[in-house]
Every structure is written in C-alpha cells, then in structure tokens.
Design a protein around this motif. Structure first.
Motif, PDB file in Angstrom:
ATOM      1  N   LEU A 100      36.131 124.269 -35.111  1.00  0.00           N
ATOM      2  CA  LEU A 100      36.304 123.543 -36.374  1.00  0.00           C
ATOM      3  C   LEU A 100      37.762 123.191 -36.615  1.00  0.00           C
ATOM      4  O   LEU A 100      38.083 122.078 -37.065  1.00  0.00           O
ATOM      5  CB  LEU A 100      35.767 124.391 -37.538  1.00  0.00           C
ATOM      6  N   ALA A 101      38.660 124.128 -36.321  1.00  0.00           N
ATOM      7  CA  ALA A 101      40.090 123.878 -36.516  1.00  0.00           C
ATOM      8  C   ALA A 101      40.569 122.750 -35.607  1.00  0.00           C
ATOM      9  O   ALA A 101      41.354 121.890 -36.025  1.00  0.00           O
ATOM     10  CB  ALA A 101      40.881 125.158 -36.246  1.00  0.00           C
ATOM     11  N   GLY A 148      44.971 133.783 -37.962  1.00  0.00           N
ATOM     12  CA  GLY A 148      43.851 134.053 -38.869  1.00  0.00           C
ATOM     13  C   GLY A 148      44.298 134.789 -40.111  1.00  0.00           C
ATOM     14  O   GLY A 148      43.859 134.473 -41.225  1.00  0.00           O
ATOM     15  N   ILE A 205      37.379 130.236 -41.586  1.00  0.00           N
ATOM     16  CA  ILE A 205      38.101 129.895 -40.364  1.00  0.00           C
ATOM     17  C   ILE A 205      39.129 130.976 -40.034  1.00  0.00           C
ATOM     18  O   ILE A 205      39.291 131.376 -38.880  1.00  0.00           O
ATOM     19  CB  ILE A 205      38.782 128.518 -40.505  1.00  0.00           C
ATOM     20  N   VAL A 253      35.963 127.696 -46.875  1.00  0.00           N
ATOM     21  CA  VAL A 253      35.974 127.272 -45.474  1.00  0.00           C
ATOM     22  C   VAL A 253      37.222 127.815 -44.773  1.00  0.00           C
ATOM     23  O   VAL A 253      37.156 128.306 -43.640  1.00  0.00           O
ATOM     24  CB  VAL A 253      35.926 125.735 -45.369  1.00  0.00           C
ATOM     25  N   LEU A 254      38.362 127.742 -45.468  1.00  0.00           N
ATOM     26  CA  LEU A 254      39.617 128.242 -44.907  1.00  0.00           C
ATOM     27  C   LEU A 254      39.524 129.742 -44.660  1.00  0.00           C
ATOM     28  O   LEU A 254      39.998 130.246 -43.631  1.00  0.00           O
ATOM     29  CB  LEU A 254      40.774 127.923 -45.850  1.00  0.00           C
ATOM     30  N   GLY A 279      37.356 133.807 -38.674  1.00  0.00           N
ATOM     31  CA  GLY A 279      36.905 133.440 -37.336  1.00  0.00           C
ATOM     32  C   GLY A 279      38.012 133.522 -36.309  1.00  0.00           C
ATOM     33  O   GLY A 279      37.795 133.953 -35.171  1.00  0.00           O
ATOM     34  N   PHE A 280      39.224 133.132 -36.690  1.00  0.00           N
ATOM     35  CA  PHE A 280      40.362 133.230 -35.778  1.00  0.00           C
ATOM     36  C   PHE A 280      40.658 134.694 -35.444  1.00  0.00           C
ATOM     37  O   PHE A 280      40.994 135.027 -34.304  1.00  0.00           O
ATOM     38  CB  PHE A 280      41.597 132.568 -36.390  1.00  0.00           C
ATOM     39  N   HIS A 309      46.150 134.457 -32.190  1.00  0.00           N
ATOM     40  CA  HIS A 309      44.978 134.064 -32.985  1.00  0.00           C
ATOM     41  C   HIS A 309      44.759 135.016 -34.162  1.00  0.00           C
ATOM     42  O   HIS A 309      44.388 134.582 -35.254  1.00  0.00           O
ATOM     43  CB  HIS A 309      43.731 134.022 -32.101  1.00  0.00           C
ATOM     44  N   LEU A 313      44.609 122.903 -42.002  1.00  0.00           N
ATOM     45  CA  LEU A 313      44.045 124.047 -42.718  1.00  0.00           C
ATOM     46  C   LEU A 313      44.493 124.070 -44.177  1.00  0.00           C
ATOM     47  O   LEU A 313      43.690 124.345 -45.083  1.00  0.00           O
ATOM     48  CB  LEU A 313      44.446 125.355 -42.024  1.00  0.00           C
ATOM     49  N   ALA A 355      34.931 128.930 -35.178  1.00  0.00           N
ATOM     50  CA  ALA A 355      36.109 128.750 -36.044  1.00  0.00           C
ATOM     51  C   ALA A 355      37.191 127.948 -35.335  1.00  0.00           C
ATOM     52  O   ALA A 355      37.779 127.019 -35.911  1.00  0.00           O
ATOM     53  CB  ALA A 355      36.659 130.110 -36.472  1.00  0.00           C
ATOM     54  N   LYS A 356      37.460 128.277 -34.081  1.00  0.00           N
ATOM     55  CA  LYS A 356      38.487 127.546 -33.339  1.00  0.00           C
ATOM     56  C   LYS A 356      38.059 126.100 -33.131  1.00  0.00           C
ATOM     57  O   LYS A 356      38.879 125.178 -33.215  1.00  0.00           O
ATOM     58  CB  LYS A 356      38.745 128.221 -31.996  1.00  0.00           C
TER      59      LYS A 356
END
Length: 289
Positions: free
Chosen positions: A225-226, A57, A269, A265-266, A272-273, A53, A253, A222-223
């Motif tokens: 949303l992905a 990220g 995320i 947003v990317l 977040g990862f 992860h 992504l 984040a996970k």
C-alpha cells in the motif's frame, strides 16, 4: 563436399571461443556470488532493512499521535544515527545494504540466466529494482556516516523536477510511478497469496510458523500500500507538472492524515511496517538465499 572457407572457420572458432570464455567468466562470478561471505553480509543487510522497517513503522504510528518525524528510510536512519554509536551503526548499515544490493544484482543477472525467458525477465525487473533500492539505502547510510544529510522529500521533488525538465520527462516519470505502484501491487499479491513462504520454510507447519506467516501477510500488504501511494504521487506530479507533489514515502503517508479515515489507515500501515520488519528479521536468519 566443398571445404568451408578458412575465414568463416576462423570467425566461427573465434565466436565459440568468446562464448566459452564469457560462459566460464559468468560461472566463476556466480560461484563467487554464492560464497559464504556474501551470504553472511547479505543476511546482515536483510537484518538492517528489517530494523529500518520497524523504525519507519514506529514513526508512522507516532505521526498519528501528533509527533514529528520522517516516515521513510532517511528519517529512520537519522534516528539510528542519533545514538552514541551512530558512526559505527552507519558504516555497518552501509556494508550490509551494499552486500544485499550485490546479492540482488547477482539474482537478477547471474542466477537468472538459468531460468526460462519469461521468468528471467521478471527476475531481472524485480531483483534489479531491489538492487537499486538497497544500494540507494546503503548510500544514505554512507552519507550520514560522512555527515552529509538531506531531506528525502526535497530530494524526491528535485529528482522529479529534473526529470520533468528533460525530453519525454513526463512519460518517464509516469512510467516510474506506475512501476513503483506495480511493485506495490506485487507485494500485496505476494502477501495475500503467502508466496513469501517459498523464501522461508524453516517454521512451516508449526505454531510459530503461523505467527510468522501472519506477520508476513500484514507486512507485505502494508508495504504494498505504501509503495502504491508513493508511485501514484509520481504520476500526479507528472500529470499536473508539479514536482512538489512527489514527496516520497514520508509525504504520501503524511498526506493520509488529512483524510477522514486517513489516521486509521496510517496507523494500520505503521503497524504493518513493524510486522514486516519482524518478518524480515526472521527471513534474515532463516530464509533461503
């Protein structure tokens, strides 16, 4: 009182004996799944997933800055395989993910049988899906160790194409997409509700615990949303009969970069990862198994 026919008594006795044998076998299997060895290997699997992860990220953040890479497990594993200890890292990752998949499978079946029926079904779906996911990542590690590599986007598109060519393929692909998206929603709800604290009570009430809780919230959202983006691409592929639309996590992504606020947003995320990876690393060491 009339005597019960001997045949019925024999069949009833055989049924009770079979149930007793099956119950004893299930208890023995559950005891084995609670062994110290599986606990250590499963925790190592959590640590491996945490590292993946973090790498995913970092790749996602790099994509915002114009770098290349695949922001999904295969791309992360490729990065790890490129170091001098690549083969050893690959086999180590395979062992950890295989152990984690086995542990999740025991969660979905052996330990879930003690739960109420509704919770049992929920556990079967959630832990069963995770067992498949971790097992798939483990196989990817093994393939890299053996020198077999493939692009995950192509593999996902090929899988979608194969499914669409089968009877009822489109509804099945839509169902798969909605399931993946639903798991994404579950991660978001779990993050916002801080339900992950049930798995990690070691630092509860401490300053360090607040930091870990923040990492857990950001990481789960984040996970989630992905996963929602990935699931929606399966639905789009089925609705438009275009399997190339289902490009997996990396494609979903990268597609964000083409939208006005997509890079932000990317970036969120990706961060977040990394947060989820840090949280998962603590979970690997101190979490409840």
């Amino acid at each position: 009182m009339e005597n019960q026919p001997r045949g019925d008594v024999s069949r009833g006795s055989s049924s009770v004996t079979a149930q007793t044998v099956l119950g004893g076998a299930a208890d023995a299997a559950e005891a084995a799944s609670n062994s110290r060895v599986l606990d250590v290997v499963a925790r190592w699997g959590f640590a491996v997933m945490a590292l993946l992860h973090v790498v995913i990220g970092a790749i996602a953040v790099a994509l915002v800055l114009g770098a290349s890479g695949e922001a999904e497990p295969t791309g992360a594993i490729a990065q790890l395989a490129a170091n001098p200890w690549g083969p050893a890292v690959m086999w180590s990752g395979f062992i950890g993910c295989a152990g984690l998949a086995l542990w999740q499978l025991s969660e979905a079946t052996l330990r879930a049988r003690h739960l109420p029926r509704g919770e049992r079904l929920s556990k079967l779906v959630s832990s069963g899906f995770l067992a498949i996911a971790y097992g798939s990542v483990g196989l990817t590690f093994a393939n890299f160790a053996l020198g077999v590599r493939s692009d995950s986007g192509d593999s996902t598109a090929a899988f979608s194409q194969d499914l669409l060519n089968r009877p009822l393929g489109a509804p099945l692909l839509i169902g798969l997409g909605l399931t993946v998206a639903g798991i994404g929603v579950y991660f978001i709800v779990k993050g916002l509700g801080k339900k992950f604290k049930e798995e990690l009570r070691h630092f509860e009430g401490t300053h360090r615990g607040h930091l870990i809780s923040g990492l857990g919230v950001a990481g789960h959202i984040a996970k989630g949303l992905a996963l929602i983006l990935t699931g929606l691409l399966f639905v789009v592929a089925a609705a438009t009969n275009d399997p190339d639309s289902s490009t997996g996590l990396d494609g979903s992504l990268k597609a964000l970069r083409d939208h006005p606020f997509g890079p932000y947003v990317l970036l969120a995320i990706g961060a977040g990862f990394i947060a989820y990876g840090a949280f998962a690393l603590v979970r690997a060491r101190f979490g409840r198994m």
